[in-house]
Design a protein around this motif. Structure first.
Motif, PDB file in Angstrom:
ATOM      1  N   GLN A  70     -22.343 -46.128  47.300  1.00  0.00           N
ATOM      2  CA  GLN A  70     -21.641 -45.109  47.067  1.00  0.00           C
ATOM      3  C   GLN A  70     -20.411 -44.779  48.044  1.00  0.00           C
ATOM      4  O   GLN A  70     -19.227 -44.483  47.873  1.00  0.00           O
ATOM      5  CB  GLN A  70     -22.343 -43.637  47.001  1.00  0.00           C
ATOM      6  CG  GLN A  70     -23.181 -43.827  45.738  1.00  0.00           C
ATOM      7  CD  GLN A  70     -22.407 -43.267  44.633  1.00  0.00           C
ATOM      8  OE1 GLN A  70     -21.896 -42.515  44.188  1.00  0.00           O
ATOM      9  NE2 GLN A  70     -22.614 -44.141  43.438  1.00  0.00           N
ATOM     10  N   LEU A  71     -20.641 -45.144  49.335  1.00  0.00           N
ATOM     11  CA  LEU A  71     -19.863 -45.087  50.436  1.00  0.00           C
ATOM     12  C   LEU A  71     -18.797 -46.089  50.614  1.00  0.00           C
ATOM     13  O   LEU A  71     -17.675 -45.826  50.866  1.00  0.00           O
ATOM     14  CB  LEU A  71     -20.499 -44.973  51.686  1.00  0.00           C
ATOM     15  CG  LEU A  71     -21.463 -43.528  52.095  1.00  0.00           C
ATOM     16  CD1 LEU A  71     -22.146 -43.751  53.344  1.00  0.00           C
ATOM     17  CD2 LEU A  71     -20.487 -42.293  52.100  1.00  0.00           C
ATOM     18  N   THR A  72     -18.990 -47.133  50.067  1.00  0.00           N
ATOM     19  CA  THR A  72     -18.207 -48.557  50.188  1.00  0.00           C
ATOM     20  C   THR A  72     -17.618 -48.861  48.844  1.00  0.00           C
ATOM     21  O   THR A  72     -16.447 -49.642  48.813  1.00  0.00           O
ATOM     22  CB  THR A  72     -18.950 -49.554  50.789  1.00  0.00           C
ATOM     23  OG1 THR A  72     -19.931 -49.904  49.822  1.00  0.00           O
ATOM     24  CG2 THR A  72     -19.438 -49.334  52.167  1.00  0.00           C
ATOM     25  N   ALA A  73     -17.804 -48.499  47.460  1.00  0.00           N
ATOM     26  CA  ALA A  73     -17.418 -48.828  46.426  1.00  0.00           C
ATOM     27  C   ALA A  73     -16.145 -48.168  46.021  1.00  0.00           C
ATOM     28  O   ALA A  73     -15.712 -47.031  46.323  1.00  0.00           O
ATOM     29  CB  ALA A  73     -18.231 -48.521  45.311  1.00  0.00           C
TER      30      ALA A  73
ATOM     31  N   TRP B 299     -22.430 -52.987  42.224  1.00  0.00           N
ATOM     32  CA  TRP B 299     -23.627 -53.418  41.797  1.00  0.00           C
ATOM     33  C   TRP B 299     -24.758 -53.183  42.948  1.00  0.00           C
ATOM     34  O   TRP B 299     -25.741 -53.148  42.819  1.00  0.00           O
ATOM     35  CB  TRP B 299     -23.629 -54.936  41.965  1.00  0.00           C
ATOM     36  CG  TRP B 299     -23.159 -55.655  40.556  1.00  0.00           C
ATOM     37  CD1 TRP B 299     -21.984 -56.247  40.349  1.00  0.00           C
ATOM     38  CD2 TRP B 299     -23.653 -55.415  39.289  1.00  0.00           C
ATOM     39  NE1 TRP B 299     -21.668 -56.222  39.001  1.00  0.00           N
ATOM     40  CE2 TRP B 299     -23.059 -55.920  38.248  1.00  0.00           C
ATOM     41  CE3 TRP B 299     -25.310 -54.979  38.824  1.00  0.00           C
ATOM     42  CZ2 TRP B 299     -23.274 -55.964  36.805  1.00  0.00           C
ATOM     43  CZ3 TRP B 299     -25.126 -55.151  37.428  1.00  0.00           C
ATOM     44  CH2 TRP B 299     -24.280 -55.822  36.768  1.00  0.00           C
ATOM     45  N   LEU B 300     -24.219 -52.739  44.178  1.00  0.00           N
ATOM     46  CA  LEU B 300     -25.026 -52.122  45.304  1.00  0.00           C
ATOM     47  C   LEU B 300     -25.626 -50.779  44.756  1.00  0.00           C
ATOM     48  O   LEU B 300     -26.812 -50.669  44.887  1.00  0.00           O
ATOM     49  CB  LEU B 300     -24.347 -52.109  46.641  1.00  0.00           C
ATOM     50  CG  LEU B 300     -24.275 -52.944  47.429  1.00  0.00           C
ATOM     51  CD1 LEU B 300     -23.494 -52.612  48.765  1.00  0.00           C
ATOM     52  CD2 LEU B 300     -25.558 -53.590  47.870  1.00  0.00           C
ATOM     53  N   SER B 301     -24.859 -49.961  43.955  1.00  0.00           N
ATOM     54  CA  SER B 301     -25.330 -48.825  43.484  1.00  0.00           C
ATOM     55  C   SER B 301     -26.295 -48.974  42.414  1.00  0.00           C
ATOM     56  O   SER B 301     -27.258 -48.311  42.239  1.00  0.00           O
ATOM     57  CB  SER B 301     -24.186 -47.871  42.895  1.00  0.00           C
ATOM     58  OG  SER B 301     -23.361 -47.341  44.354  1.00  0.00           O
TER      59      SER B 301
ATOM     60  N   ILE C 271     -41.940 -47.502  50.119  1.00  0.00           N
ATOM     61  CA  ILE C 271     -40.927 -48.184  51.180  1.00  0.00           C
ATOM     62  C   ILE C 271     -39.733 -48.890  50.272  1.00  0.00           C
ATOM     63  O   ILE C 271     -38.506 -48.638  50.501  1.00  0.00           O
ATOM     64  CB  ILE C 271     -41.597 -49.295  51.823  1.00  0.00           C
ATOM     65  CG1 ILE C 271     -42.568 -48.675  52.808  1.00  0.00           C
ATOM     66  CG2 ILE C 271     -40.435 -50.262  52.614  1.00  0.00           C
ATOM     67  CD1 ILE C 271     -43.395 -49.723  53.483  1.00  0.00           C
ATOM     68  N   ALA C 272     -40.032 -49.348  48.895  1.00  0.00           N
ATOM     69  CA  ALA C 272     -39.164 -49.882  48.215  1.00  0.00           C
ATOM     70  C   ALA C 272     -38.166 -48.741  47.659  1.00  0.00           C
ATOM     71  O   ALA C 272     -36.974 -49.138  47.659  1.00  0.00           O
ATOM     72  CB  ALA C 272     -39.704 -50.641  46.848  1.00  0.00           C
ATOM     73  N   SER C 273     -38.807 -47.686  47.246  1.00  0.00           N
ATOM     74  CA  SER C 273     -37.804 -46.619  46.915  1.00  0.00           C
ATOM     75  C   SER C 273     -36.877 -46.153  47.859  1.00  0.00           C
ATOM     76  O   SER C 273     -35.810 -45.978  47.620  1.00  0.00           O
ATOM     77  CB  SER C 273     -38.686 -45.616  46.346  1.00  0.00           C
ATOM     78  OG  SER C 273     -38.003 -44.536  46.052  1.00  0.00           O
ATOM     79  N   ALA C 274     -37.402 -46.050  49.168  1.00  0.00           N
ATOM     80  CA  ALA C 274     -36.699 -45.633  50.300  1.00  0.00           C
ATOM     81  C   ALA C 274     -35.295 -46.661  50.595  1.00  0.00           C
ATOM     82  O   ALA C 274     -34.451 -46.111  50.537  1.00  0.00           O
ATOM     83  CB  ALA C 274     -37.300 -45.612  51.592  1.00  0.00           C
TER      84      ALA C 274
ATOM     85  N   ILE D 224     -31.379 -45.923  50.447  1.00  0.00           N
ATOM     86  CA  ILE D 224     -30.187 -46.629  51.363  1.00  0.00           C
ATOM     87  C   ILE D 224     -29.360 -47.375  50.681  1.00  0.00           C
ATOM     88  O   ILE D 224     -28.153 -47.309  50.963  1.00  0.00           O
ATOM     89  CB  ILE D 224     -30.988 -47.249  52.394  1.00  0.00           C
ATOM     90  CG1 ILE D 224     -32.111 -46.242  53.218  1.00  0.00           C
ATOM     91  CG2 ILE D 224     -29.922 -47.688  53.440  1.00  0.00           C
ATOM     92  CD1 ILE D 224     -32.864 -47.045  54.080  1.00  0.00           C
ATOM     93  N   ILE D 225     -29.819 -48.509  49.872  1.00  0.00           N
ATOM     94  CA  ILE D 225     -28.952 -49.361  49.221  1.00  0.00           C
ATOM     95  C   ILE D 225     -27.888 -48.445  48.349  1.00  0.00           C
ATOM     96  O   ILE D 225     -26.767 -48.824  48.320  1.00  0.00           O
ATOM     97  CB  ILE D 225     -29.336 -50.335  48.595  1.00  0.00           C
ATOM     98  CG1 ILE D 225     -30.232 -51.193  49.255  1.00  0.00           C
ATOM     99  CG2 ILE D 225     -28.366 -51.173  47.572  1.00  0.00           C
ATOM    100  CD1 ILE D 225     -30.964 -52.064  48.765  1.00  0.00           C
TER     101      ILE D 225
END
Length: 502
Positions: free
Chosen positions: A240-243, A191-193, A227-230, A234-235
């Motif tokens: 991608q790195l943790t899933a 869900w983070l991705s 800012i929201a897009s940036a 990051i999220i």
């Protein structure tokens, strides 16, 4: 028949990206929306579509391809009817959001069907048909929307989806077998991705669509969205790195073969949507073409693709795909450079040869890039590759349109001021011309005549500046297309002796 169903769905969704543009002024008037409010009719669709395209593969794995297409086809048709029957901006925007989400799911699914359901010997032909749809959609959309609006009503720009949607769902039910669903994927989702991608792509698309109107970073609205897009990006990266099981495997972008496809798709999308936007704008602003007339000129872009389909199988068997894609960018660059010398006198007939050359480049670059996309990854990654490839093309289109609008506005001012400055430096000649115009336009009243003469002269400078600004933009596109050529040789070549996609 399954491929036909997927292609119909993709065409329906691609058309709706641009079909409403021709009817937009009429729609705004009838639902009581201002010009600024009316832009959300287009923006809502683009935002929802760009979010859904890369997530379509994940949804297919959850629901199964057959169920997913039935749900999306039915919902898209329903939201189209909602738009056609709407009498307020809120209802229209909700309908367009629904169209974007469900239409965005239909676009990559067509390529997934081709890559996973067709036998290897038929895949290249299927991919060619999909590529033709991608070329025709942005070109046919405005002319079809203009025709329906001029001859019937703007409502039919949405109602036309009813018979197409019914046919799509019927084909899916008749031709695709039911598949085992994996609803557990939804609960195990990364869900983070999902959240990061939604925030990143959604906010970025609004920034690109509304940036110029809001004066870019002079607007707190645009700053907050940036800012929201940036933050969303990051999220997304963190997800991608943790899933353990990513919703979409974006790591394939860093593989040489698919990474090249992704990058080139961004630029092809910018050219595909950008040129289809610039031509009607130029002809409308300088020659008062209506949407139907400018659409007829833009339709020239599609002619080479239709004519070249007959030789596609021969080309894919006999010629290295990297050479074909590179040749496409060469023709793109040549055609754009031919348009880099347009003036305020240039009209529709002057675009015939350049547009045919650009159309040939479009055929070679886009259709064979589709082929490269399907061959750049293994079959189990086809859904992710299709989503990312199509998202890149649409995102490239949004970036291209934002650049075009900004450059044309700034260069129009630059050239207009340059022409005005040139007249000032030749003051005696300028004053003689103004005096002559004042006498002709004043009817004996020199004060009135002088005002009209200066207004006429300023309008002439503005018209000339606009023409030169569009010429500058075509020149920039020609340079961008030339810079793409080296990246074409990073693509993965197809087997020399087969009409297949590995």
């Amino acid at each position: 028949m399954a491929v036909a169903a997927g292609t119909i769905g993709s065409l329906m969704a691609t058309l709706d990206t641009s079909i409403v543009n021709a009817a937009l002024p009429t729609i705004q008037g009838e639902i009581g929306a201002s010009q600024d409010e009316g832009t959300w009719i287009t923006t809502a669709y683009l935002v929802a579509e760009i979010i859904m395209i890369p997530l379509a593969g994940w949804m297919v794995r959850i629901l199964g391809l057959r169920n997913f297409l039935i749900i999306c086809g039915t919902a898209f048709t329903g939201f189209s009817m909602m738009c056609g029957l709407s009498n307020s901006l809120i209802v229209m925007v909700i309908g367009r959001l629904g169209q974007g989400f469900t239409g965005g799911a239909l676009i990559p699914t067509a390529l997934t069907i081709i890559a996973t359901r067709l036998p290897p010997s038929q895949r290249s032909s299927g991919i060619a048909i999909f590529g033709l749809v991608a070329v025709l959609g942005p070109v046919i959309g405005p002319i079809l929307g203009g025709y329906l609006t001029e001859t019937l009503s703007w409502h039919y720009a949405f109602f036309i989806n009813l018979p197409i949607g019914i046919g799509l769902v019927a084909l899916v039910i008749a031709t695709l077998p039911d598949e085992e669903k994996d609803l557990g994927l939804f609960f195990r989702a990364d869900w983070l991705s999902v959240i990061g991608m939604t925030l990143f792509l959604g906010a970025l698309t609004v920034v690109l669509e509304e940036g110029l109107r809001e004066r870019w970073f002079e607007s707190t609205f645009i700053i907050k969205l940036s800012i929201a897009s940036a933050v969303g990006f990051i999220i997304l990266v963190w997800g991608q790195l943790t899933a353990r099981e990513p919703v979409i495997r974006m790591g394939i972008i860093f593989q040489r073969a698919f990474g090249s496809v992704f990058f080139l798709s961004l630029l092809v999308g910018a050219a595909l949507y950008g040129i289809s936007y610039m031509l009607p704008q130029f002809l409308a602003q300088l020659h008062n073409y209506n949407s139907l007339q400018s659409g007829e000129v833009t339709l020239l872009l599609a002619i080479p693709s239709v004519l070249m389909m007959g030789v596609f199988p021969l080309l894919v068997r006999k010629v290295d795909i990297r050479i074909l894609v590179a040749a496409g960018f060469v023709f793109y660059a040549v055609g754009c450079n031919m348009n880099a010398y347009i003036t305020q006198e240039t009209s529709g007939q002057n675009f015939i040869v350049p547009l045919l050359v650009i159309g040939l480049g479009q055929f070679l670059a886009l259709i064979f890039l589709n082929q490269a996309a399907a061959s750049s990854v293994s079959e189990h990654l086809a859904e992710d590759a299709s989503g990312l490839f199509n998202a890149a093309r649409n995102l490239g289109g949004s970036i291209g349109l934002a650049v075009i609008k900004t450059v044309v506005q700034s260069r129009t001012w630059f050239h207009s001021e340059a022409f005005a400055g040139g007249m000032t430096r030749n003051a005696p000649n300028a004053q003689a011309y103004i005096q002559q115009q004042a006498q002709q336009q004043g009817g004996g009243d020199m004060v009135l005549g002088m005002g009209r003469a200066y207004a006429s002269l300023n309008n002439t400078f503005q018209t000339m500046g606009t023409a030169y600004a569009y010429a500058d933009m075509f020149w920039l596109f020609s340079i961008a297309m030339l810079l793409c050529i080296p990246f074409a040789f990073l693509l993965r070549p197809l087997p020399n002796n087969a009409e297949i996609v590995a």
